[in-house]
Design an enzyme around this catalytic site. Structure first.
Site, PDB file in Angstrom:
ATOM      1  N   GLU A  88      42.816  45.375  20.304  1.00 16.48           N
ATOM      2  CA  GLU A  88      42.238  44.686  19.227  1.00 16.48           C
ATOM      3  C   GLU A  88      41.860  45.331  17.620  1.00 16.48           C
ATOM      4  OE1 GLU A  88      39.478  42.366  21.362  1.00 16.48           O
ATOM      5  OE2 GLU A  88      40.782  42.255  22.837  1.00 16.48           O
ATOM      6  N   CYS A 101      37.764  46.768  11.975  1.00 10.05           N
ATOM      7  CA  CYS A 101      37.369  47.180  12.806  1.00 10.05           C
ATOM      8  C   CYS A 101      38.256  47.906  13.916  1.00 10.05           C
ATOM      9  CB  CYS A 101      36.287  46.180  13.994  1.00 10.05           C
ATOM     10  SG  CYS A 101      35.933  47.187  15.298  1.00 10.05           S
ATOM     11  N   CYS A 108      38.730  51.820  28.734  1.00  7.00           N
ATOM     12  CA  CYS A 108      38.155  52.486  28.143  1.00  7.00           C
ATOM     13  C   CYS A 108      37.046  52.932  29.387  1.00  7.00           C
ATOM     14  CB  CYS A 108      36.677  51.677  27.853  1.00  7.00           C
ATOM     15  SG  CYS A 108      35.344  52.828  26.864  1.00  7.00           S
ATOM     16  N   CYS A 112      30.588  50.867  31.212  1.00  5.58           N
ATOM     17  CA  CYS A 112      29.128  49.550  30.138  1.00  5.58           C
ATOM     18  C   CYS A 112      29.297  48.345  30.714  1.00  5.58           C
ATOM     19  CB  CYS A 112      29.160  49.721  28.347  1.00  5.58           C
ATOM     20  SG  CYS A 112      28.485  51.663  27.965  1.00  5.58           S
ATOM     21  N   CYS A 115      30.398  45.380  28.537  1.00 11.62           N
ATOM     22  CA  CYS A 115      31.041  45.450  27.850  1.00 11.62           C
ATOM     23  C   CYS A 115      32.682  44.724  28.796  1.00 11.62           C
ATOM     24  CB  CYS A 115      31.317  46.240  27.396  1.00 11.62           C
ATOM     25  SG  CYS A 115      32.460  46.783  25.829  1.00 11.62           S
ATOM     26  N   CYS A 335      34.187  42.922  22.402  1.00 11.16           N
ATOM     27  CA  CYS A 335      35.202  43.518  22.515  1.00 11.16           C
ATOM     28  C   CYS A 335      36.047  43.780  23.420  1.00 11.16           C
ATOM     29  CB  CYS A 335      35.175  45.332  22.647  1.00 11.16           C
ATOM     30  SG  CYS A 335      33.686  45.865  21.146  1.00 11.16           S
TER      31      CYS A 335
HETATM   32  N1  SAH Z   1      32.102  53.057  22.814  1.00 11.43           N
HETATM   33  C1  SAH Z   1      31.899  52.739  21.309  1.00 11.43           C
HETATM   34  C2  SAH Z   1      32.239  51.277  20.405  1.00 11.43           C
HETATM   35  C3  SAH Z   1      32.727  50.185  20.964  1.00 11.43           C
HETATM   36  S1  SAH Z   1      31.691  49.109  21.279  1.00 11.43           S
HETATM   37  C4  SAH Z   1      30.274  52.548  21.838  1.00 11.43           C
HETATM   38  O1  SAH Z   1      29.981  52.758  22.719  1.00 11.43           O
HETATM   39  O2  SAH Z   1      29.182  52.547  20.512  1.00 11.43           O
HETATM   40  C5  SAH Z   1      30.695  48.221  19.667  1.00 11.43           C
HETATM   41  C6  SAH Z   1      29.363  47.916  20.250  1.00 11.43           C
HETATM   42  O3  SAH Z   1      29.461  47.063  20.594  1.00 11.43           O
HETATM   43  C7  SAH Z   1      28.446  48.545  20.072  1.00 11.43           C
HETATM   44  O4  SAH Z   1      27.116  49.320  20.698  1.00 11.43           O
HETATM   45  C8  SAH Z   1      28.528  48.014  22.569  1.00 11.43           C
HETATM   46  O5  SAH Z   1      27.673  48.902  23.521  1.00 11.43           O
HETATM   47  C9  SAH Z   1      28.483  46.568  21.556  1.00 11.43           C
HETATM   48  N2  SAH Z   1      29.164  45.618  22.962  1.00 11.43           N
HETATM   49  C10 SAH Z   1      30.132  45.652  23.728  1.00 11.43           C
HETATM   50  N3  SAH Z   1      29.994  44.785  24.532  1.00 11.43           N
HETATM   51  C11 SAH Z   1      29.692  43.806  23.762  1.00 11.43           C
HETATM   52  C12 SAH Z   1      28.595  42.519  23.614  1.00 11.43           C
HETATM   53  N4  SAH Z   1      29.198  42.149  24.965  1.00 11.43           N
HETATM   54  N5  SAH Z   1      28.178  42.371  23.418  1.00 11.43           N
HETATM   55  C13 SAH Z   1      27.256  42.644  22.321  1.00 11.43           C
HETATM   56  N6  SAH Z   1      27.705  43.805  22.134  1.00 11.43           N
HETATM   57  C14 SAH Z   1      28.823  44.396  22.631  1.00 11.43           C
END
Ligand code: SAH
Length: 349
Positions: A88, A101, A108, A112, A115, A335
């Site tokens: 994406e 973006c 990944c 987390c 995510c 994401c």
């Molecule tokens: N791996 C990198 C970049 C990808 S995610 C990182 O962790 O920074 C980009 C941002 O979106 C990160 O801050 C991540 O924690 C956040 N993110 C992921 N899923 C999310 C969600 N469901 N709601 C809000 N933020 C989210």
């Protein structure tokens, strides 16, 4: 054999020497690659050389589907890579310029808990040339006449994947997009977001252009962060904050801490106070994001009013903070959600 799109000027010069071609052809070929053009379209290159170049793998990306937000005109692209993988990208259009973006990995492996990108682990890294091809393909959708400035003015590595878990390709991409003979975008207009791989943050200072560093913090203490971001068990908050502080000091660039507000987990006034104490002394700004609920996860976000109140608590503690504007909420913002939905549709699920 190296993909054409992954080759910068030094590699193209070596290739021209190997093929007994004059050195100036390297720059000509690079100019075409910077526009994502395949050898058959390289008009000022002799046919014999075009044919030799066409024997190599290209390593590009094409837009398979585009979704347009009815709310704010944000575009979400589903790119297809040459091995069929789908990733994406999102183009957010603002008055002062357009931000793309990009994803840095297919899937990944950081795990987390909030995510969607990580639900099925990492499939593979995305290569430098593939990221470049995505920038070029997104740029083309904007139909800018050649004499006008670029449509894409800013790039954020905040899509699927952990950029610092794909360090070499991401750093090669950062050099390609910022260099004069590449896309010539200023490092100030590029952001890289990481969940906090401390040793790689330290390497960035000396090895990459000085882009804006964003750290996904999401908690002020290790007990909470351990549960949200498993990587915290390897690189705890202290190590991440030290690396961020060193980055800010050496580069002179303000670091951004991202903080997704999760109801009942990290969004209270006490959390805000403790967070401002943790960040005091670091040249930084906090970007608050109300959690975007993911259907596979059981965590809830907060209202925009609650997020604004959290920002004011941080300001009271001396830390600058803003709530991130929500873009493209109707086209699967978080994401990894779009890729998953399309894969599900295609498999008939
Ligand atoms: N791996 C990198 C970049 C990808 S995610 C990182 O962790 O920074 C980009 C941002 O979106 C990160 O801050 C991540 O924690 C956040 N993110 C992921 N899923 C999310 C969600 N469901 N709601 C809000 N933020 C989210």
């Amino acid at each position: 054999m190296k993909n054409l799109m992954d080759m910068g000027l030094p590699e193209l010069k070596a290739l021209m020497a190997e093929l007994n071609e004059p050195a100036y052809r390297a720059k000509q070929v690079l100019e075409w690659l910077n526009r994502g053009e395949r050898p058959e379209n390289m008009k000022n290159i002799p046919l014999a050389l075009r044919e030799k170049l066409a024997e190599r793998p290209f390593g590009g990306a094409v837009i398979k589907r585009t979704f347009v937000s009815q709310l704010d005109g944000t575009l979400k692209f589903l790119f297809e890579l040459e091995d069929g993988e789908l990733v994406e990208g999102v183009l957010m259009r603002y008055k002062h310029g357009n931000t793309l973006c990009l994803s840095t990995q297919v899937g990944c492996r950081m795990g987390c808990v909030f995510c969607a990108s990580t639900l099925e682990g990492r499939v593979r890294n995305i290569r430098c040339g593939e990221m470049l091809a995505m920038v070029v393909a997104a740029e083309r959708t904007q139909n800018r006449p050649a004499h006008e400035s670029r449509a894409i003015t800013n790039i954020v590595l905040m899509g699927s994947g952990e950029p610092l878990d794909n360090f070499d390709e991401v750093v090669a991409f950062l050099w390609r997009v910022t260099s004069k003979e590449g896309l010539n975008i200023s490092p100030r207009n590029i952001s890289l977001s990481t969940c906090g791989l401390a040793p790689e943050i330290e390497r960035l200072v000396n090895e990459a252009p000085h882009v804006t560093l964003c750290i996904s913090l999401h908690a002020y203490n290790d007990a909470v962060r351990d549960n949200l971001l498993p990587i915290n068990r390897k690189y705890p908050i202290r190590a991440v904050c030290e690396a961020a502080d060193a980055y800010a000091k050496t580069t002179g660039r303000r670091v951004i801490f991202e903080y997704a507000l999760i109801d009942g987990v990290n969004a209270s006034q006490q959390d805000a106070t403790a967070l401002s104490l943790l960040l005091k002394g670091i040249n930084c700004h906090v970007n608050l994001i109300p959690l975007n609920p993911v259907k596979e996860r059981e965590l809830a976000g907060v209202s925009r009013q609650d997020a604004a109140r959290f920002a004011s608590w941080l300001s009271d503690g001396g830390i600058s903070a803003t709530v991130r504007r929500e873009m493209g909420a109707d086209i699967e913002g978080a994401c990894g959600q779009l890729r998953r939905r399309v894969l599900e549709e295609e498999s008939g699920a």
